[in-house]
Design a protein around this motif. Structure first.
Motif, PDB file in Angstrom:
ATOM      1  N   VAL A  87     -40.751 -63.477  69.647  1.00 34.81           N
ATOM      2  CA  VAL A  87     -40.072 -63.458  68.358  1.00 34.81           C
ATOM      3  C   VAL A  87     -38.843 -64.361  68.364  1.00 34.81           C
ATOM      4  CG1 VAL A  87     -40.852 -61.107  67.783  1.00 34.81           C
ATOM      5  CG2 VAL A  87     -38.684 -61.416  68.992  1.00 34.81           C
ATOM      6  N   HIS A  88     -38.372 -64.634  67.168  1.00 35.61           N
ATOM      7  CA  HIS A  88     -37.103 -65.348  66.974  1.00 35.61           C
ATOM      8  C   HIS A  88     -36.222 -64.472  66.090  1.00 35.61           C
ATOM      9  CE1 HIS A  88     -34.167 -68.435  66.141  1.00 35.61           C
ATOM     10  NE2 HIS A  88     -34.313 -68.170  64.862  1.00 35.61           N
ATOM     11  N   PRO A  89     -35.104 -63.952  66.627  1.00 34.05           N
ATOM     12  CA  PRO A  89     -34.187 -63.179  65.780  1.00 34.05           C
ATOM     13  C   PRO A  89     -33.502 -64.100  64.764  1.00 34.05           C
ATOM     14  CG  PRO A  89     -33.785 -62.758  68.116  1.00 34.05           C
ATOM     15  CD  PRO A  89     -34.689 -63.954  68.022  1.00 34.05           C
ATOM     16  N   VAL A  90     -33.621 -63.770  63.486  1.00 32.66           N
ATOM     17  CA  VAL A  90     -33.052 -64.577  62.410  1.00 32.66           C
ATOM     18  C   VAL A  90     -31.578 -64.217  62.244  1.00 32.66           C
ATOM     19  CG1 VAL A  90     -33.225 -65.127  59.952  1.00 32.66           C
ATOM     20  CG2 VAL A  90     -35.303 -64.658  61.276  1.00 32.66           C
ATOM     21  N   ASP A  91     -30.723 -65.227  62.223  1.00 26.02           N
ATOM     22  CA  ASP A  91     -29.270 -65.021  62.071  1.00 26.02           C
ATOM     23  C   ASP A  91     -28.721 -64.073  63.132  1.00 26.02           C
ATOM     24  OD1 ASP A  91     -29.213 -66.668  59.785  1.00 26.02           O
ATOM     25  OD2 ASP A  91     -29.705 -64.971  58.495  1.00 26.02           O
ATOM     26  N   LEU A  92     -29.093 -64.288  64.389  1.00 30.45           N
ATOM     27  CA  LEU A  92     -28.615 -63.432  65.477  1.00 30.45           C
ATOM     28  C   LEU A  92     -27.110 -63.587  65.640  1.00 30.45           C
ATOM     29  CD1 LEU A  92     -29.383 -61.469  67.775  1.00 30.45           C
ATOM     30  CD2 LEU A  92     -29.644 -63.488  69.250  1.00 30.45           C
ATOM     31  N   GLU A  93     -26.421 -62.467  65.631  1.00 26.09           N
ATOM     32  CA  GLU A  93     -24.968 -62.517  65.803  1.00 26.09           C
ATOM     33  C   GLU A  93     -24.505 -61.501  66.832  1.00 26.09           C
ATOM     34  OE1 GLU A  93     -22.401 -61.105  62.467  1.00 26.09           O
ATOM     35  OE2 GLU A  93     -24.298 -60.770  61.442  1.00 26.09           O
ATOM     36  N   ALA A  94     -23.386 -61.827  67.470  1.00 28.20           N
ATOM     37  CA  ALA A  94     -22.748 -60.950  68.443  1.00 28.20           C
ATOM     38  C   ALA A  94     -21.660 -60.158  67.729  1.00 28.20           C
ATOM     39  CB  ALA A  94     -22.135 -61.773  69.574  1.00 28.20           C
ATOM     40  N   LEU A  95     -21.576 -58.871  68.060  1.00 29.91           N
ATOM     41  CA  LEU A  95     -20.566 -57.985  67.459  1.00 29.91           C
ATOM     42  C   LEU A  95     -19.773 -57.312  68.580  1.00 29.91           C
ATOM     43  CD1 LEU A  95     -23.049 -56.361  64.935  1.00 29.91           C
ATOM     44  CD2 LEU A  95     -21.273 -58.010  64.367  1.00 29.91           C
ATOM     45  N   PRO A  96     -18.667 -57.916  69.003  1.00 28.57           N
ATOM     46  CA  PRO A  96     -17.847 -57.282  70.039  1.00 28.57           C
ATOM     47  C   PRO A  96     -17.283 -55.950  69.533  1.00 28.57           C
ATOM     48  CG  PRO A  96     -17.165 -59.559  69.647  1.00 28.57           C
ATOM     49  CD  PRO A  96     -18.115 -59.186  68.559  1.00 28.57           C
ATOM     50  N   TRP A  97     -17.194 -54.960  70.423  1.00 25.71           N
ATOM     51  CA  TRP A  97     -16.668 -53.652  70.023  1.00 25.71           C
ATOM     52  C   TRP A  97     -15.793 -53.096  71.130  1.00 25.71           C
ATOM     53  CZ3 TRP A  97     -17.921 -49.735  73.315  1.00 25.71           C
ATOM     54  CH2 TRP A  97     -19.047 -49.903  74.117  1.00 25.71           C
ATOM     55  N   VAL A  98     -14.878 -52.218  70.728  1.00 29.52           N
ATOM     56  CA  VAL A  98     -13.997 -51.502  71.646  1.00 29.52           C
ATOM     57  C   VAL A  98     -13.870 -50.082  71.128  1.00 29.52           C
ATOM     58  CG1 VAL A  98     -11.661 -51.337  72.601  1.00 29.52           C
ATOM     59  CG2 VAL A  98     -12.662 -53.588  72.167  1.00 29.52           C
ATOM     60  N   SER A  99     -13.950 -49.098  72.015  1.00 33.37           N
ATOM     61  CA  SER A  99     -13.715 -47.716  71.613  1.00 33.37           C
ATOM     62  C   SER A  99     -12.903 -47.012  72.690  1.00 33.37           C
ATOM     63  CB  SER A  99     -15.035 -46.974  71.362  1.00 33.37           C
ATOM     64  OG  SER A  99     -15.697 -46.718  72.563  1.00 33.37           O
ATOM     65  N   GLU A 100     -12.166 -46.031  72.258  1.00 29.52           N
ATOM     66  CA  GLU A 100     -11.371 -45.239  73.194  1.00 29.52           C
ATOM     67  C   GLU A 100     -11.755 -43.786  73.012  1.00 29.52           C
ATOM     68  OE1 GLU A 100      -6.741 -44.280  74.197  1.00 29.52           O
ATOM     69  OE2 GLU A 100      -7.271 -46.297  73.524  1.00 29.52           O
ATOM     70  N   GLN A 101     -12.049 -43.140  74.128  1.00 24.47           N
ATOM     71  CA  GLN A 101     -12.436 -41.735  74.087  1.00 24.47           C
ATOM     72  C   GLN A 101     -11.917 -41.067  75.347  1.00 24.47           C
ATOM     73  OE1 GLN A 101     -16.710 -40.928  74.059  1.00 24.47           O
ATOM     74  NE2 GLN A 101     -16.361 -39.636  72.273  1.00 24.47           N
ATOM     75  N   ASN A 102     -11.221 -39.961  75.166  1.00 22.04           N
ATOM     76  CA  ASN A 102     -10.648 -39.217  76.284  1.00 22.04           C
ATOM     77  C   ASN A 102      -9.770 -40.094  77.178  1.00 22.04           C
ATOM     78  OD1 ASN A 102     -12.074 -36.915  75.418  1.00 22.04           O
ATOM     79  ND2 ASN A 102     -13.860 -37.516  76.614  1.00 22.04           N
ATOM     80  N   GLY A 103      -9.026 -40.992  76.558  1.00 22.47           N
ATOM     81  CA  GLY A 103      -8.106 -41.842  77.303  1.00 22.47           C
ATOM     82  C   GLY A 103      -8.759 -43.006  78.026  1.00 22.47           C
ATOM     83  N   LYS A 104     -10.057 -43.175  77.873  1.00 17.45           N
ATOM     84  CA  LYS A 104     -10.759 -44.278  78.525  1.00 17.45           C
ATOM     85  C   LYS A 104     -11.210 -45.290  77.471  1.00 17.45           C
ATOM     86  CE  LYS A 104     -12.394 -41.673  82.450  1.00 17.45           C
ATOM     87  NZ  LYS A 104     -13.526 -41.324  83.289  1.00 17.45           N
ATOM     88  N   THR A 105     -10.974 -46.552  77.767  1.00 12.57           N
ATOM     89  CA  THR A 105     -11.370 -47.620  76.858  1.00 12.57           C
ATOM     90  C   THR A 105     -12.680 -48.222  77.338  1.00 12.57           C
ATOM     91  OG1 THR A 105      -9.066 -48.120  76.366  1.00 12.57           O
ATOM     92  CG2 THR A 105     -10.672 -49.825  75.846  1.00 12.57           C
ATOM     93  N   ARG A 106     -13.608 -48.357  76.408  1.00 12.85           N
ATOM     94  CA  ARG A 106     -14.891 -48.991  76.688  1.00 12.85           C
ATOM     95  C   ARG A 106     -15.029 -50.170  75.738  1.00 12.85           C
ATOM     96  NH1 ARG A 106     -19.246 -45.112  75.361  1.00 12.85           N
ATOM     97  NH2 ARG A 106     -20.490 -46.877  75.958  1.00 12.85           N
TER      98      ARG A 106
END
Length: 128
Positions: A87-106
């Motif tokens: 397959v070819h993903p149409v308009d493939l984009e990257a979505l960086p994310w950050v979350s913090e839970q219980n004092g830990k950052t992911r």
């Protein structure tokens, strides 16, 4: 007006997929929330979201790589693809994310596309 999609003000990080081969790694499934309901893209389109597990292989000379990733497809209908389709993903984009839970950052990167174009495989043979 309540059903109008919202337009995102976030910059789009569209990916150059030149030299990358994508193959479906499994069947596409609805993307579910924590209650088991299919997620809807509330940021841009208002359309249902689907999870497409794909293998990606980079074939640029001197820079070969491979990875398995989930690509979120935003589409009114389940994309007509199956395990093993190239397959070819149409308009493939990257979505960086950050979350913090219980004092830990992911942090990480999610991938989103507006559709999947079938290049070869069982689904392409059926369409021919």
């Amino acid at each position: 007006m309540a059903n109008q999609p919202r337009i995102s003000t976030q910059p789009r990080l569209l990916l150059d997929t030149t030299g990358v081969i994508f193959e479906m790694a499994d069947e596409i499934m609805p993307k579910l929330d924590d209650k088991g309901a299919q997620k809807i893209d509330t940021r841009d389109t208002g359309l249902p979201m689907w999870t497409a597990p794909v293998f990606g292989r980079g074939r640029t000379p001197g820079k070969k790589w491979s990875a398995q990733m989930n690509v979120t497809i935003v589409s009114a209908e389940r994309p007509n693809v199956q395990d093993g389709d190239q397959v070819h993903p149409v308009d493939l984009e990257a979505l960086p994310w950050v979350s913090e839970q219980n004092g830990k950052t992911r942090s990480g990167v999610a991938f989103k596309a507006s559709g999947l174009e079938v290049l070869s495989g069982p689904t392409a043979l059926k369409a021919a």
